[in-house]
Design a protein around this motif. Structure first.
Motif, short mmCIF file in Angstrom:
data_model
loop_
_atom_site.label_atom_id
_atom_site.label_comp_id
_atom_site.label_asym_id
_atom_site.label_seq_id
_atom_site.Cartn_x
_atom_site.Cartn_y
_atom_site.Cartn_z
N SER A 2 74.44 2.61 -0.61
CA SER A 2 74.92 1.47 -1.40
C SER A 2 76.45 1.34 -1.34
O SER A 2 77.01 0.42 -1.92
CB SER A 2 74.45 1.59 -2.85
N LEU A 11 62.66 -0.40 5.72
CA LEU A 11 61.50 0.01 4.92
C LEU A 11 61.37 -0.92 3.72
O LEU A 11 62.15 -0.86 2.78
CB LEU A 11 61.65 1.47 4.48
N GLY A 39 65.72 4.62 -0.36
CA GLY A 39 65.34 3.72 -1.44
C GLY A 39 64.95 4.50 -2.68
O GLY A 39 64.69 5.71 -2.62
N VAL A 54 71.86 11.08 0.30
CA VAL A 54 72.74 11.55 -0.79
C VAL A 54 72.38 12.99 -1.15
O VAL A 54 73.18 13.69 -1.78
CB VAL A 54 72.64 10.67 -2.07
N ASN A 55 71.21 13.40 -0.76
CA ASN A 55 70.71 14.74 -1.06
C ASN A 55 71.04 15.68 0.10
O ASN A 55 70.32 15.72 1.11
CB ASN A 55 69.18 14.65 -1.30
N ASN A 96 65.84 3.39 5.57
CA ASN A 96 64.72 3.95 4.83
C ASN A 96 65.06 4.31 3.39
O ASN A 96 64.19 4.28 2.52
CB ASN A 96 64.22 5.21 5.58
N SER A 98 63.90 13.60 2.76
CA SER A 98 62.65 13.71 2.00
C SER A 98 61.62 12.76 2.61
O SER A 98 61.96 11.89 3.41
CB SER A 98 62.94 13.29 0.54
N ILE A 142 70.81 -0.18 -4.23
CA ILE A 142 70.38 0.77 -3.18
C ILE A 142 69.37 0.10 -2.24
O ILE A 142 69.52 0.13 -1.02
CB ILE A 142 69.80 2.05 -3.81
N GLY A 155 61.37 9.34 5.37
CA GLY A 155 62.56 9.47 6.22
C GLY A 155 62.54 10.78 6.99
O GLY A 155 62.86 10.81 8.18
N GLN A 172 75.56 10.47 2.97
CA GLN A 172 75.81 9.02 2.91
C GLN A 172 75.09 8.42 1.71
O GLN A 172 73.89 8.65 1.51
CB GLN A 172 75.28 8.33 4.18
N1 NAD Z 1 56.04 6.57 -0.98
C1 NAD Z 1 55.51 5.36 -1.06
O1 NAD Z 1 54.38 5.20 -1.57
C2 NAD Z 1 56.25 4.16 -0.54
C3 NAD Z 1 55.56 2.95 -0.48
C4 NAD Z 1 56.21 1.82 -0.02
C5 NAD Z 1 57.52 1.90 0.43
N2 NAD Z 1 58.18 3.08 0.37
C6 NAD Z 1 59.59 3.08 0.83
O2 NAD Z 1 59.81 4.06 1.81
C7 NAD Z 1 61.15 4.57 1.72
C8 NAD Z 1 61.12 6.10 1.62
O3 NAD Z 1 60.42 6.44 0.44
P1 NAD Z 1 59.80 7.89 0.18
O4 NAD Z 1 58.47 7.68 -0.41
O5 NAD Z 1 59.95 8.75 1.38
O6 NAD Z 1 60.78 8.35 -1.02
P2 NAD Z 1 61.51 9.75 -1.31
O7 NAD Z 1 61.99 9.63 -2.71
O8 NAD Z 1 60.65 10.88 -0.91
O9 NAD Z 1 62.75 9.69 -0.28
C9 NAD Z 1 63.80 8.78 -0.43
C10 NAD Z 1 65.08 9.43 0.06
O10 NAD Z 1 66.13 8.48 -0.09
C11 NAD Z 1 67.26 9.15 -0.59
N3 NAD Z 1 68.16 8.22 -1.27
C12 NAD Z 1 68.00 7.63 -2.48
N4 NAD Z 1 69.06 6.86 -2.76
C13 NAD Z 1 69.90 6.95 -1.70
C14 NAD Z 1 71.16 6.38 -1.39
N5 NAD Z 1 71.79 5.55 -2.25
N6 NAD Z 1 71.73 6.69 -0.22
C15 NAD Z 1 71.12 7.52 0.65
N7 NAD Z 1 69.94 8.11 0.41
C16 NAD Z 1 69.33 7.81 -0.77
C17 NAD Z 1 66.71 10.20 -1.55
O11 NAD Z 1 67.64 11.23 -1.80
C18 NAD Z 1 65.48 10.67 -0.79
O12 NAD Z 1 65.77 11.75 0.07
C19 NAD Z 1 61.76 3.88 0.49
O13 NAD Z 1 62.54 2.78 0.89
C20 NAD Z 1 60.56 3.44 -0.28
O14 NAD Z 1 60.81 2.34 -1.14
C21 NAD Z 1 57.58 4.21 -0.10
#
Ligand code: NAD
Length: 251
Positions: A62, A139, A89, A38-39, A87, A16, A112, A19, A59
């Motif tokens: 955590s 990240l 989170g 995980v998805n 990445n 997603s 996580i 990532g 995977q």
């Molecule tokens: N979107 C933002 O505004 C933003 C801002 C600052 C930081 N971030 C950071 O960037 C990273 C990616 O965020 P995003 O916005 O793409 O979020 P998102 O929710 O679109 O994607 C996160 C992905 O992580 C996966 N995930 C969650 N828990 C997991 C686990 N235990 N093991 C493996 N995969 C797992 C989810 O299934 C999802 O596919 C995160 O670390 C987030 O904190 C995002």
């Protein structure tokens, strides 16, 4: 098109948002990408969009056993690991103040966002070393620099990632490991997570006005920063913070 040619890079949470964009860009620039999440449907969709030079593994970052399995599998199948993007989170429910947050929810977010990154570095560094060196990108977030009253556990977790990144960077550098470690700090990026903290059009507009450049970021804006840090172009950079936030941290 070959800024990371022939590198093997693991991107967690690549099913997603940021990532997925990162996995796609790294592959377009010549890397073989291991997409984990995980998805499962999301991860498989990323691999399909890449269309070669990628494979998916389920995977949970955590879980220590998952890290052991994934890293052993990469070394057995690809024979090396050159880059790791921690990445994956979660943000948790929004809003969640420290007074309202349950201990269970706090622990879930930290397990996580922080333990996942710790385990990634713990198991990733030996694999990178045995491949002759490499680069880790963690990240973090703009939240690592600011108080986040509506996302209390999330802010704490990203502050921890920012600090831990420097610890790994300096430890590896002093030991002569040839493993770099840097953090990336996105501002508000339009992904499923970004949208979850902007529940209404009104909230979205009010927040947009706080971004100096006047717009939210895209996952690709962050992916280009990660690409630079994974590539050898950043060979002299370690323990650093790359802020990509439309200017929010400068005001
Ligand atoms: N979107 C933002 O505004 C933003 C801002 C600052 C930081 N971030 C950071 O960037 C990273 C990616 O965020 P995003 O916005 O793409 O979020 P998102 O929710 O679109 O994607 C996160 C992905 O992580 C996966 N995930 C969650 N828990 C997991 C686990 N235990 N093991 C493996 N995969 C797992 C989810 O299934 C999802 O596919 C995160 O670390 C987030 O904190 C995002």
């Amino acid at each position: 098109m070959d800024r990371v040619a022939d590198k093997v890079v693991l991107v967690t949470g690549a099913g997603s948002g940021i990532g997925r964009a990162t996995a796609k860009l790294l592959a377009a620039e010549g890397a073989t990408v291991i997409v984990t999440d995980v998805n499962r449907p999301g991860g498989l969709e990323t691999v399909q969009q890449i269309g070669g030079r990628a494979r998916f593994e389920e995977q949970d970052t955590s879980k220590e056993a998952d890290w052991k399995r994934i890293i052993d599998d990469i070394l057995a199948r690809e024979g090396r690991l050159d880059g790791l993007v921690n990445n994956a989170g979660i943000a948790g429910p929004f809003p969640s103040t420290f007074e309202g947050e349950s201990l269970e929810q706090w622990r879930r977010i930290l397990s996580i966002n922080v333990e996942g990154v710790f385990l990634g570095c713990k198991y990733g560094v030996p694999a990178l070393r045995s491949s002759g060196g490499g680069s880790i990108v963690n990240l973090s977030s703009l939240a690592a620099f600011l108080g986040t009253p509506d996302l209390s556990a999330y802010g704490a977790s990203k502050g921890a990632v920012r600090q831990f990144t420097k610890t790994v960077a300096i430890d590896c550098a002093r030991k002569g490991y040839k493993v770099r470690c840097n953090s990336v700090h996105p501002g508000i990026i339009i992904t499923p997570m970004g949208e979850s903290i902007l529940p209404s059009e009104k909230a979205r507009e009010r927040t947009r006005q706080r971004v100096p450049v006047g717009e939210f970021g895209t996952p690709e804006d962050i992916a280009y920063g990660v690409l630079y840090l994974i590539s050898d172009e950043s060979r002299f950079m370690t323990g650093a913070e790359l802020v990509i936030d439309g200017g929010m941290n400068a005001i």
